[in-house]
Design an enzyme around this catalytic site. Structure first.
Site: not given
Ligand SMILES: *Cc1c(COP(=O)(O)O)cnc(C)c1O
Length: 358
Positions: A99, A170, A194
């Site tokens: 990521w 993030d 999540k």
């Molecule tokens: C799941 C995830 C993403 C992607 O999220 P989307 O909603 O599919 O764009 C980005 N960063 C992390 C750390 C994630 O776990």
């Protein structure tokens, strides 16, 4: 059924039951929340309540704006460089896995001069950089990092010190999993699917002094300043997702807030790691100090048993344990909504499987 999916992930059962009960008649309107105007009194109140409860649960200071945006975390990979840099500006990054790499790649596409201060490739992304092992250049537009790498199961045990450079994080897979000091960050963002709700929604918390820096040609829908001025309603927002986010935040508050959530999450992860470490049959590759509380990858000593392990788990009501295609093995994602009983059931199943198959 205990669902160990990495995302979209298991949601709290009481929240799903409330949403189901209200689906055809929301607030006595005779309609569902899916069918009412986002400009109407009921939905405007609903969105304002979701923001208020987020602010109170997370302790968001007054000089931060909260945005509810479509496009998930990936949308924000695009929005961050557009909002915080001009083409050719430098920005700093910590690369701890897939990521972080995506955020870096998108910044590069938008002309950001990428300065990767730490890259954990040498450990196959099973580590985080040691605290104090990197220095953020003062001319960096921001420092980006990923507090929890969902695929590798690697989590920072500290908040990086970026000095006066805005820290951008993030939080997708560890959002509100424990108390958070928002004041340490310039921008906190993440997809909701999540820990916070349905897929497609990004929750962004941005310090006010970082607004007003967007590139002049950034599409309005990606411009945080425009979205803040419009209370995230430049266009029709993802209304159902915002409604569900509000329900989940009330659930977090009702179960004791972030301190209690953090304690439960810490204990759940500790028990699962303990079970893995106590066995020669299961293994987790991540260095001890950087082990995630949320995503716990593990391998079987004999990978030819993987399919049997997964089939037996599903039969026992433990689903979505297959590891990410890039890592293999298993991955148990145990976000806020995974009860302690789910972890116990997994540990019991793992012990049974080892006893009968090892
Ligand atoms: C799941 C995830 C993403 C992607 O999220 P989307 O909603 O599919 O764009 C980005 N960063 C992390 C750390 C994630 O776990």
């Amino acid at each position: 059924m205990y669902n160990f999916s990495a995302g979209p992930a298991q949601l709290p059962l009481p929240v799903l039951e409330q949403a189901a009960a209200e689906l055809t008649d929301w607030r006595g309107s005779g309609m569902s929340v899916l069918e009412v105007s986002h400009r109407g009194k009921d939905f405007v109140e609903c969105a304002a309540d979701a923001e208020a409860i987020l602010r109170s649960v997370a302790g968001v200071p007054d000089n931060y704006r909260v945005l509810f945006l479509a496009g998930g975390a990936t949308g924000q990979f695009s929005a961050i460089p557009a909002n915080l840099t001009a083409p050719g500006d430098p920005a700093a990054f910590l690369n701890t896995g897939q990521w972080s790499a995506k955020a870096i790649k998108e910044a590069g596409r938008q002309g950001v001069v990428v300065n990767t201060l730490a890259d954990e490739a040498a450990s196959s992304y099973t580590t985080t950089p040691a605290e104090g092992s990197f220095t953020v250049p003062v001319d960096a537009a921001y420092l980006h990092y990923t507090p929890n790498e969902t695929i590798g199961g690697v989590e920072f045990p500290y908040i990086p010190d970026a000095g006066d450079v805005p820290l951008v994080a993030d939080f997708s897979s560890t959002y509100l999993s424990r108390p958070i000091d928002v004041s340490r960050y310039g921008v906190i963002y993440g997809g909701a699917q999540k820990n916070l709700g349905p897929a497609g929604l990004a929750v962004v918390i941005v310090r006010e002094d970082l607004l007003g820096r967007a590139r002049p040609d950034v599409p309005a829908i990606w411009d945080w300043t425009v979205m803040a001025a419009k209370d995230s309603m430049l266009n029709t927002p993802p209304t159902f997702s915002i409604y569900l986010l509000g329900l989940i935040l009330h659930w977090i508050e009702g179960t004791g807030g972030l301190a209690a959530m953090g304690e439960r999450n810490r204990a759940k992860a500790a028990r699962l790691y303990e079970a893995i470490d106590a066995s020669d049959f299961y293994a987790n590759p991540v260095e001890a100090r950087s082990r995630s509380w949320m995503n716990i990858p593990f391998t079987l000593a004999d990978p030819t048993l993987d399919a049997d392990f997964l089939a037996g788990a599903a039969a026992a009501g433990l689903t979505n344990l297959k590891g990410h295609r890039s890592v293999g093995g298993m991955r148990a994602s145990i976000y806020n909504a995974m009860p302690a009983e789910g972890v116990t059931a997994l540990i019991d199943y793992m012990a049974d499987f080892e006893r009968t198959r090892a």
